[in-house]
Scaffold this active site. Structure first.
Site, PDB file in Angstrom:
ATOM      1  CB  SER A   1     -46.382  86.857  60.482  1.00 34.18           C
ATOM      2  OG  SER A   1     -45.000  86.597  60.476  1.00 34.18           O
TER       3      SER A   1
ATOM      4  CG  HIS B   1     -42.569  90.504  59.425  1.00 37.03           C
ATOM      5  ND1 HIS B   1     -42.806  89.972  58.179  1.00 37.03           N
ATOM      6  CD2 HIS B   1     -43.147  89.662  60.322  1.00 37.03           C
ATOM      7  CE1 HIS B   1     -43.518  88.863  58.323  1.00 37.03           C
ATOM      8  NE2 HIS B   1     -43.722  88.649  59.603  1.00 37.03           N
TER       9      HIS B   1
END
Length: 302
Positions: free
Chosen positions: A89, A195
């Site tokens: 991420s 996300h």
């Protein structure tokens, strides 16, 4: 093949990396550059903030990135080299700087835009994330699909760890079902459902904000969360990075691909050793170490 890995959001803690900075004073340029771009003293935030303050997206993202780059810089000063990079991420942004895709200055300009966009979107959405342990990803997917409301797998971390995210009530409901199946469910200390589609406003704002940034071809192999494999087309990074904000992190797939490509050594740079643990759970016959302090750097360079 040696891969440098970079930590994601949620691994921050007060004081992280500062012993390495004290031992390698030339690395102060990382924090000075960050502070001049961010508009606040990043080292001061890391050194003196409470954990709750540091966990805010606008602080956590640049703080983890600076810490990760400091850890890498200390290792490079002692002769460390690597063949590929990957991040989890947020960690992909430190990976881009490490690979030469972004200058240090542009790296912090991009992370400033990302953290501000995600912070703003998080305040508009009642989102949550929860790590599910001891269930296969397919089981977690099925539970999410059967749960009323919006909840989806957001991070595929290992064969027995999947992070779910979405509307808070739906995440809690899905987590309860997972617990009934003897899984562990651990809520994550993040501001919203990263996300997922709840971050679409952030993705749109971020895309516009980074149009003028120069992205170079990396000097080492670069592996992508969105693709779950090596990235070879760098022609439209703003679109890919905006997609990254709303797409699941396919870290398990990435690890498998890296090993298939010849990776046998994984060194994680940044706070805590979350990715090192995931490597050890996912891959066999590899070396995995983390560097976040003077002591752990000694172990990496041994």
């Amino acid at each position: 093949m040696t891969v440098s890995l970079f930590s994601g959001q949620g691994s921050q803690y007060p004081g992280m990396g500062l012993d390495l900075l004290a031992a390698h004073p030339a690395l102060a340029v990382i924090y000075d550059t960050a502070s001049s771009i961010l508009g606040f003293d990043l080292k001061e935030i890391i050194q003196n903030s409470e954990a709750e303050t540091l966990s805010r997206t606008i602080y956590a993202q640049p703080a983890i990135m600076a810490t990760s780059l400091c850890c890498l810089g200390a290792a490079k000063e002692q002769g460390y080299t690597f063949d590929a990079v990957a991040g989890h991420s947020l960690g992909e942004y430190a990976a881009m700087v490490a690979a030469g895709m972004l200058s240090l200055e542009d790296g912090f300009r991009v992370i400033k835009a990302r953290s501000e966009a995600m912070d703003a979107a998080a305040q508009q959405a009642d989102g949550a994330m929860c790590a599910i342990m001891k269930l296969k990803p397919e089981e977690v997917e099925n539970i999410c699909a059967a749960t009323e409301g919006y909840v989806v797998p957001a991070n595929y971390n290992s064969s027995v760890q999947t992070v779910i995210a979405g509307d808070k009530a739906a995440v809690e409901a899905a987590a309860a079902v997972c617990k009934e199946k003897k899984a562990r469910a651990i809520p994550l200390a993040v501001a919203s459902a990263f996300h997922t589609k709840l971050m679409q406003p952030a993705a749109d704002a971020f895309y516009e904000a980074i149009q003028g940034v120069s992205f170079q071809k990396p000097q080492v192999r670069f592996y992508s969360n969105v693709l779950g494999t090596e990235l070879t087309d760098f022609s439209d990074m703003p679109t890919l990075l905006a997609k990254h904000i709303v797409s699941p992190v396919r870290f398990t797939q990435e690890l498998a691909q890296m090993q298939a490509d010849g990776a046998d050594t994984f060194i994680e740079f940044g706070p805590k050793a979350v990715l090192t643990g995931l490597v050890k759970k996912t891959l066999k016959d590899v070396t995995a170490k983390n560097c976040e302090s003077v002591d752990t750097l000694k172990e990496v360079m041994a």
